[in-house]
Each structure stands twice: as C-alpha cells, then as structure tokens.
Design an enzyme around this catalytic site. Structure first.
Site, mmCIF file in Angstrom:
data_model
loop_
_atom_site.group_PDB
_atom_site.id
_atom_site.type_symbol
_atom_site.label_atom_id
_atom_site.label_comp_id
_atom_site.label_asym_id
_atom_site.label_seq_id
_atom_site.Cartn_x
_atom_site.Cartn_y
_atom_site.Cartn_z
ATOM 1 N N CYS A 189 -0.969 -5.280 -13.051
ATOM 2 C CA CYS A 189 0.496 -6.511 -12.934
ATOM 3 C C CYS A 189 0.983 -7.369 -13.686
ATOM 4 O O CYS A 189 1.941 -6.881 -14.638
ATOM 5 C CB CYS A 189 -0.302 -7.452 -11.200
ATOM 6 S SG CYS A 189 1.064 -8.345 -10.836
ATOM 7 N N HIS A 206 -0.955 -3.811 -7.847
ATOM 8 C CA HIS A 206 -2.148 -3.577 -7.889
ATOM 9 C C HIS A 206 -2.975 -2.577 -7.088
ATOM 10 O O HIS A 206 -3.028 -2.033 -6.292
ATOM 11 C CB HIS A 206 -2.155 -5.033 -6.184
ATOM 12 C CG HIS A 206 -2.025 -6.108 -7.327
ATOM 13 N ND1 HIS A 206 -3.026 -6.915 -7.711
ATOM 14 C CD2 HIS A 206 -1.134 -6.844 -6.978
ATOM 15 C CE1 HIS A 206 -2.584 -7.892 -8.580
ATOM 16 N NE2 HIS A 206 -1.277 -8.082 -8.192
ATOM 17 N N GLU A 237 -6.425 -2.115 -7.032
ATOM 18 C CA GLU A 237 -7.369 -2.804 -6.768
ATOM 19 C C GLU A 237 -7.102 -2.730 -4.793
ATOM 20 O O GLU A 237 -8.072 -2.853 -4.128
ATOM 21 C CB GLU A 237 -8.081 -3.473 -7.678
ATOM 22 C CG GLU A 237 -7.529 -4.729 -6.750
ATOM 23 C CD GLU A 237 -6.178 -5.393 -8.161
ATOM 24 O OE1 GLU A 237 -5.591 -4.429 -8.292
ATOM 25 O OE2 GLU A 237 -5.361 -6.419 -7.976
#
Lengths: 272, 206
Positions: free
Chosen positions: B80, B181, B183
């Site tokens: 990001c 993102h 994750e």
C-alpha cells in the site's frame, strides 16, 4: 472493477457477538473469534466490530477480543466503540484493526475525526451514524436526526449536515445505520442511504434492516451504497420467527451476482 | 526471518498475524539493530506518504533500511503506502519518495468515489515468482486515493482498473510491492505472502 462489499457486523458484548433489535434486547449468538473464523472461511468481504457498551459505560474498548478476532481474519477489520482519542485509535490499530469506526464520540468531539485522519490517513476513519426518521422539523431539514449512545440520545443534528461535516473533517467512509430498521429484517432505509450517498463523495455503507438478498441488492442499487452491513441474515436466531431464513455468504453472493450486482467471486480451491 | 517494519504509520500487527497463520518466521522490527538480523523485509503502510517517510526517519529506520535494500539487496515487499514511497515523488503532499523505483505517484481523478475502498480485480501482465499460482482475475483488497506510475513498463507486474488502469503489483530487482493489502486479501493475498517468503531474487534470469 471494484465490487460491492458484504460486511458482517459484530455487536460485541463481553467477547461474544449478540444481536439486537432497534438497539435493544440483545440476544447471544457466539464467541466473536469463532464467528470471525467461520465467516472468514465463508469468504465474507469484511468484518466490522462494535464494542456496543464501551461508549455508554465510558470504558476502554475490549482490546483482548479485538486481538483474538484479528488473528482469525485476513480480510479488512474495522473496530469501533469507546474510542475517545488518537491514543485509543492507535491502540486499536496495533491490536490488528485496519480501520476505526467512531460514532457517539465523534458527535461529542468532532475534531477527533480530523485528528484521526491526520494521524492515520482518512481511509482509516469510518464515521458511523445512528439515524432515525423523525419527520421534517426545525433544524432537521432532511427529516433524519442523528442519535448517539446506542440510539438512546437525540443530538438535534440533521443526518445530512452531519455526514457532510464528517467528510470535511476527514472521514474516509460513512456508515448509515438506521435505528428504525435495526434488526427488523425489513430492508435498509433506502431514502436516507441514498440521500447520504448523494451528499458526500466518500464510500457509503448501508446498515440496519437487511433480511433478504433482495434488501442487500437494493442497498447497492437504490441506496447507492458501496458496502452493505449484514448480520441478521447471517446469524440472527430471530430470523426464522420473522418468516425468513439465515443464509451463507456464498449463497448471498451467488444470488447477488444473479441480480447483476458485482461481487467478489467465491474462490473454490485453496491456493496454498 | 522476515522483518516486518513496525512504525507508527504501519499496520505491522495485521501482517504479523497473516505470517503467523502461514507458519512463516517473522519479527516486528522497530529499529536498525533488529533490521540487520532479518534476511527479508516487509514494509507495510497505511496513511499518508509524508507521514510514512517521517515516521521511518524518526524511528531511525530509514538509513538501515536503505543500506539493507540498496547495498545488501535484501528482498523487500512494500504494501500500500509501502509501495507508494518506493517511487521518486508523490502528489500526496507533494513529497519526494525513496526513489528506489523510477516513477511517480498520482491521485485518482474522475467521477468515482475516492478513496477507492474494496475488492478489485488484479490482472497479472508479466510473470514473476511473487504471482505464481495467482488466478486470472484475482480479487484483492484496496484502500487508496493515489496510485503508482512506474516509468519503466517492465516494472509493472499487474494492473487494476479504477476509472483508469493503474499498477497494482510492481517489481524491480530485489524489490516487490503491492498496492492492495496482501495481508487482507483473503487466501489470494496469503498465497502471495507465501511466495514472497521463499522468493530468491538472485535466481531470476532477468
């Protein structure tokens, strides 16, 4: 293309998800971390977690439960309830949330929105609003008034004025939560959802009242929302007595796709 | 051992939880000493570019990070804002970036709502070990008002469309980065983190 988001909402009380009706009579559903794991596996797009009594009880948010949920979900996770300062926001982010939802405290201290956006970026600050249709009256030109503290306190603020101010101060998303529709499974309040969507340019999330897939589809189309909060439809034990049934995330997504709503497709195979 | 840079403007804990789930060894890294013990780095990011660079500086991490990535060629994954600061300049606050990848960061213009928040389709345009096993239209979670425009098209691994096409995965030598993102992008994102945890940039022919 950016898809419409299905967001599971957890009203958390002592580490457990509960389900209310018009912000009252909460009944127990499941431990928050167990439900989080289950919904992640069902490929929910996002989870929002409200510590529902932190604000009223004037106590800090339950960070232990936040951490336990964060360990289970690898999709975006928003946390709200009882956040009073930038330090509180920081603690929640460090516990594993991506976004912070502020609601009652933002009304009491609007500068909190600005401070949060400045410190963590506006994408981090979700302004949640509890709104009720009170009819047109002086000071409430939209007919919708903002309430706080679990819908207990009227603020005298007009819903549209408030969300515009929230956007100016730095809110990156706005949740329009209808008190009248909360837990009723009678559909979102599309009128106020659309009015908010037209008034601001940040993403809007419809909340309160989704009982069927049709309701969710309406939130995106007629309501103009980019995200839809669902809870009853997923796990309310009351839904059956309302003549409806609980559905899984995959079922909801397939049905939405059939109705021409763009959703994140269900991924069938494991990747690793 | 992967070092996840833990600084004020980052969401290191979320990245840590994802690595924990994958059984990948990691530590949260808050200073230069800890960084020197890591053979792989993840630079997460949320928030504004200027604040991100400032908080790296004030934590004393910028210099050791630069040494590790630029001199020692340690593999790094930017996420990001951790992608955006790798370029030379960002329109967000009109600030200079780290300049490790040629190009700039621009703001979305046009009629769509900004920030872009949600799941969008990531289309791989160039093969790379990071995206091995990636589906044709993998949906990943984005939160951004700005996007990268690398000067060299060879550095663009995947693109995404939001009003206009933009670079959603970028790579150059030992540096890879995702605008979304990873994750927080479900199983697809986790597979990308797994790929990063075993990636050896030196074995690449290019």
């Amino acid at each position: 293309m950016l898809t419409c988001r299905l967001i599971a909402c957890f009203d958390v009380l002592k580490g457990r998800v509960t389900k209310a009706q018009q912000f009252e009579n909460n009944i127990d559903v499941a431990p928050a971390e167990d439900l989080a794991r289950e919904l992640y596996e069902e490929q929910i797009d996002e989870i929002i977690f409200y510590d529902i009594t932190a604000s009223v009880e004037r106590r800090p948010i339950d960070l232990d439960t936040v951490r336990r949920v964060a360990r289970q979900v690898f999709v975006p996770f928003t946390v709200g309830g009882g956040i009073r300062s930038v330090a509180d926001m920081f603690a929640v982010l460090k516990a594993g949330a991506e976004k912070i939802s502020i609601d009652s405290m933002a009304v009491r201290e609007p500068d909190l929105i600005r401070q949060g956006a400045q410190e963590f970026g506006r994408q981090c600050v979700v302004l949640s609003t509890q709104v009720r249709n009170v009819g047109l009256r002086a000071g409430i030109p939209s007919g919708y008034e903002v309430f706080i503290d679990g819908a207990r306190e009227a603020t005298g603020l007009d819903a549209i004025d408030w969300v515009k101010r929230g956007e100016e101060l730095g809110a990156g998303e706005i949740v329009v939560n209808s008190i009248d529709r909360d837990g009723t499974a009678s559909g979102y309040d599309l009128e106020i959802t659309r009015a908010v969507a037209d008034a601001v340019s940040v993403p809007i999330i419809a909340s309160g009242g989704a009982g069927t897939v049709e309701h969710i589809a309406q939130g995106f189309s007629a309501g103009g929302a980019q995200g839809a909060i669902i809870s009853s439809i997923l796990y309310s034990p009351r839904l059956e007595s309302q003549g409806l049934k609980n559905l899984g995330v995959e079922e909801i997504k397939n049905d939405l796709a059939d109705r021409g709503i763009e959703v994140r497709p269900f991924l069938n195979s494991g990747l690793h | 051992m992967i070092g996840v840079i833990d600084y004020r403007a980052g969401n290191a804990p979320s990245v840590g939880y994802a690595l924990e789930r994958l059984g990948v060894d990691y530590r949260l890294v808050a200073n230069g000493d800890e960084l020197s013990r890591c053979d792989r780095i993840i630079l997460p990011g949320v928030g504004a570019a200027a604040a991100t660079i400032d908080s790296l500086k004030s934590a004393g991490l910028l210099e050791p990070l630069t040494k590790s990535v630029r001199d020692e060629k340690t593999p790094i994954l930017g996420i990001c804002v951790g992608l955006q600061i790798l370029l030379e300049h960002s329109e967000e606050g009109d600030v200079a970036g780290l300049g490790w990848i040629p190009g700039n960061v621009k703001q979305f213009t046009g009629p769509l709502r900004v920030p872009q928040i949600g799941w969008n389709s990531v289309k791989v345009v160039r093969p790379h070990p990071l995206v091995e096993g990636f589906p044709d239209a993998g949906y990943c979670y984005f939160v951004n008002s700005y996007f990268a425009t690398p000067s060299n098209p060879d550095h663009v691994i995947a693109t995404t469309s939001y009003g206009e096409d933009f670079c959603s995965i970028m790579a150059h030598e030992n540096i890879v980065a995702t605008q979304f993102h990873a994750e927080k992008s479900g199983e697809i994102g986790l597979s990308l983190l797994t790929n990063f945890s075993t990636w050896n940039p030196e074995s690449m022919s290019s």
